[in-house]
Design a protein around this motif. Structure first.
Motif, short mmCIF file in Angstrom:
data_model
loop_
_atom_site.label_atom_id
_atom_site.label_comp_id
_atom_site.label_asym_id
_atom_site.label_seq_id
_atom_site.Cartn_x
_atom_site.Cartn_y
_atom_site.Cartn_z
N THR A 1 4.80 -0.93 5.73
CA THR A 1 4.53 0.34 5.05
C THR A 1 3.35 0.22 4.10
OG1 THR A 1 6.88 0.95 5.19
CG2 THR A 1 5.54 2.12 3.58
N LEU A 2 3.30 -0.87 3.32
CA LEU A 2 2.19 -1.08 2.38
C LEU A 2 0.85 -1.21 3.12
CD1 LEU A 2 3.81 -3.57 -0.16
CD2 LEU A 2 3.22 -1.18 -0.55
N GLN A 3 0.85 -1.94 4.25
CA GLN A 3 -0.38 -2.08 5.02
C GLN A 3 -0.84 -0.76 5.61
OE1 GLN A 3 0.04 -5.25 7.88
NE2 GLN A 3 0.71 -6.73 6.34
N LEU A 4 0.12 0.06 6.06
CA LEU A 4 -0.22 1.38 6.58
C LEU A 4 -0.81 2.26 5.47
CD1 LEU A 4 -0.18 3.63 8.71
CD2 LEU A 4 2.22 4.06 8.09
N CYS A 5 -0.21 2.20 4.28
CA CYS A 5 -0.71 3.00 3.15
C CYS A 5 -2.13 2.58 2.78
CB CYS A 5 0.22 2.85 1.95
SG CYS A 5 1.82 3.64 2.15
N ALA A 6 -2.39 1.27 2.75
CA ALA A 6 -3.72 0.77 2.42
C ALA A 6 -4.75 1.23 3.46
CB ALA A 6 -3.70 -0.76 2.33
N ASP A 7 -4.35 1.22 4.72
CA ASP A 7 -5.25 1.65 5.79
C ASP A 7 -5.56 3.16 5.67
OD1 ASP A 7 -6.65 1.17 8.38
OD2 ASP A 7 -5.11 2.57 9.12
N LEU A 8 -4.55 3.97 5.40
CA LEU A 8 -4.75 5.41 5.25
C LEU A 8 -5.64 5.72 4.05
CD1 LEU A 8 -1.14 6.70 6.01
CD2 LEU A 8 -3.15 6.85 7.51
N LYS B 1 -9.32 5.05 4.67
CA LYS B 1 -9.92 6.05 5.55
C LYS B 1 -9.87 7.45 4.93
CE LYS B 1 -8.64 3.40 9.68
NZ LYS B 1 -7.80 3.35 10.90
N ASN B 2 -9.42 7.51 3.67
CA ASN B 2 -9.34 8.77 2.92
C ASN B 2 -8.47 9.81 3.63
OD1 ASN B 2 -10.02 10.15 0.56
ND2 ASN B 2 -11.63 11.31 1.58
N ARG B 3 -7.43 9.35 4.29
CA ARG B 3 -6.49 10.26 4.96
C ARG B 3 -5.32 10.52 4.00
NH1 ARG B 3 -6.09 6.97 10.56
NH2 ARG B 3 -4.36 8.42 10.97
N ILE B 4 -5.62 11.26 2.94
CA ILE B 4 -4.70 11.44 1.83
C ILE B 4 -3.45 12.21 2.22
CG2 ILE B 4 -4.46 12.33 -0.52
CD1 ILE B 4 -6.35 9.92 -0.18
N ALA B 5 -3.60 13.21 3.07
CA ALA B 5 -2.44 14.01 3.47
C ALA B 5 -1.41 13.15 4.20
CB ALA B 5 -2.89 15.17 4.37
N GLU B 6 -1.89 12.27 5.09
CA GLU B 6 -0.97 11.39 5.80
C GLU B 6 -0.36 10.36 4.86
OE1 GLU B 6 -2.35 9.99 9.75
OE2 GLU B 6 -4.13 11.22 9.35
N LEU B 7 -1.18 9.86 3.91
CA LEU B 7 -0.68 8.89 2.93
C LEU B 7 0.42 9.52 2.08
CD1 LEU B 7 -0.86 6.19 1.40
CD2 LEU B 7 -2.69 7.21 0.01
N SER B 8 0.20 10.76 1.67
CA SER B 8 1.20 11.45 0.87
C SER B 8 2.52 11.59 1.63
CB SER B 8 0.68 12.83 0.47
OG SER B 8 1.65 13.56 -0.24
N LYS B 9 2.46 11.87 2.90
CA LYS B 9 3.67 12.03 3.71
C LYS B 9 4.44 10.71 3.81
CE LYS B 9 5.20 13.77 8.20
NZ LYS B 9 4.76 14.35 9.51
N VAL B 10 3.71 9.59 3.92
CA VAL B 10 4.37 8.29 4.02
C VAL B 10 5.06 7.92 2.70
CG1 VAL B 10 3.97 5.81 4.31
CG2 VAL B 10 2.80 7.45 5.80
N LEU B 11 4.41 8.23 1.58
CA LEU B 11 4.92 7.80 0.27
C LEU B 11 5.94 8.76 -0.34
CD1 LEU B 11 1.65 6.49 -1.44
CD2 LEU B 11 3.53 5.15 -0.46
#
Length: 421
Positions: free
Chosen positions: A179-186, A189-199
């Motif tokens: 999960t942390l690696q996915l968040c760092a990758d998002l 890439k400035n994919r904030i909307a997807e990052l917000s959904k994960v967190l």
């Protein structure tokens, strides 16, 4: 933070984890309490920490009677709020030696809590003195974080180690790392909307919802503690393994006595004798040190001490289980490994409570409903929680144990105190 904790809005329960069906009853009770004229508070200026001499203003010196037609409202508000004063020491022991059965203390009522008083600065002053005393005695606690299962880091680690296999913990660690690696990758890439959904599931409000999901109901509207909710509490207490480390050379046990008073679910407390050398005049729970010669178990220690201190026989107590605590924190508070044992002692409205004046100056009961009102708790960094909704401030180890019982056991359920909720 202390001032914020002492803000007194009686009609609102702000804790998400404790907001439940009892809120409406709390609002109705608030309208009654806040309309009651405050009693004189000159006695508060005596040498005390809301434990010394507080009974002079908090306790109304008359026997409780449900037939008191002069104030039905006052009688209703007083339900569950009883006090048993210890008899004169010499008279008490003489009666014991003579085998007299007429030694039961007549119950009084308390109709004013510490935080009912208009002089808020006195509560601040009393808490400051208590904190100063705890500083001298080394009774400090560390502020907790959110954690995985519990906010307290030591308790969190203990629960993880005791209740999960190494394979399960390793799998969870791997999932968290993914999960942390996915968040760092998002984020890269400035994919904030997807990052917000994960967190989003890790936000505090969602963590609170998961930890305090209320699948079952504790219904106290049918006469307080009855068989159904007693069994729910027993199952909750015995769901996970508990133990006291054998590394502690000093061990003690205390009883958390659940009881009914006039059909109201309550917790029973003691106020220690002012003549004791240690912890004089403080609010506590029945209990004491383990006796290797007399006690075969920690439960036996608790029941023996309760009978010696307030006269409740072991046969009258139903043991529900051991309350899970952070043993390191408890040991740090009092220097002893203390095991809290939760017991139900039945209806004590007019029954056999005989405070031993050598150890106890009085006993008093506090309705369980008051403890789930978050506004009556004061949380101060590095200290055990303070409860101000009783005739004396409940603090230190006693405050810690009661707070853990409310947060870890009671708050798991939807709690009902009134048929109209």
């Amino acid at each position: 933070m202390l001032a914020k904790g002492l803000s007194y809005y009686r009609a609102h329960i702000t804790s998400d984890s404790l907001r439940n069906a009892s809120t409406m009853r709390s609002i109705r009770m608030a309208s009654r309490i806040t309309s009651t004229p405050c009693m004189p508070c000159a006695a508060l200026k005596s040498n005390m920490m809301y434990g010394r001499g507080a009974s002079e203003i908090c306790i109304q010196q008359r026997s409780f009677s449900m037939s008191d037609t002069s104030s039905i409202e006052e009688a209703f508000k007083s339900r569950g709020r009883k006090v048993w004063k210890a008899r004169d020491d010499q008279i008490f022991h003489s009666a014991i030696e003579d085998g007299s059965s007429d030694i039961t203390a007549s119950p009084l009522i308390w109709d004013k809590a510490v935080d009912d008083d208009d002089h808020r600065w006195m509560v601040h002053e009393s808490l400051a003195r208590i904190c100063e005393q705890q500083e001298r005695e080394g009774g400090r606690m560390q502020t907790s974080q959110l954690g995985v299962l519990r906010e307290d880091p030591h308790e969190d680690m203990r629960l993880l180690v005791e209740n999960y296999t190494a394979a399960a913990l390793a799998s969870a660690l791997r999932d968290r790392e993914d999960t942390l690696q996915l968040c760092a990758d998002l984020l890269s890439k400035n994919r904030i909307a997807e990052l917000s959904k994960v967190l989003r599931p890790y936000e505090q409000k969602f963590i609170d919802q998961r930890r305090h999901s209320k699948g079952k109901t504790l219904d106290f509207s049918k006469g307080g503690f009855v068989q159904d909710n007693i069994e729910l509490l027993r199952k909750g207490l015995n769901r996970m393994p508990r133990r006291v480390s054998t590394a502690h050379s000093k061990r003690a046990g205390v009883v958390l006595p659940l009881c009914n008073v006039d059909g109201v679910p309550c917790i029973l407390f003691e106020k220690r004798s002012p003549h004791l050398r240690a912890h004089a005049d403080e609010v506590c729970l029945p209990g004491g040190m383990v006796s290797d010669n007399e006690d075969k178990s920690i439960v036996q220690t608790c029941l023996r001490e309760m009978e010696e201190e307030i006269g409740i026989k072991p046969s009258a107590a139903t043991v529900l289980g051991v309350l899970r605590c952070n043993w390191g924190e408890v040991h740090h508070l009092v220097g002893v490994a203390v095991t809290p044992v939760v017991c139900f002692i039945g209806e004590v409205g007019m029954s056999q409570l005989n405070p031993n004046p050598s150890e106890v100056s009085e006993c008093f009961t506090v309705p369980l409903e008051l403890f789930i009102d978050n506004e009556r708790w004061v949380h101060k960094k590095h200290y055990a929680p303070f409860f101000t909704g009783a005739p004396h401030i409940i603090w230190g180890l006693t405050g810690y144990i009661v707070n853990r019982f409310i947060m870890d056991v009671i708050s798991r359920y939807t709690v009902v105190f009134d048929d109209n909720q």
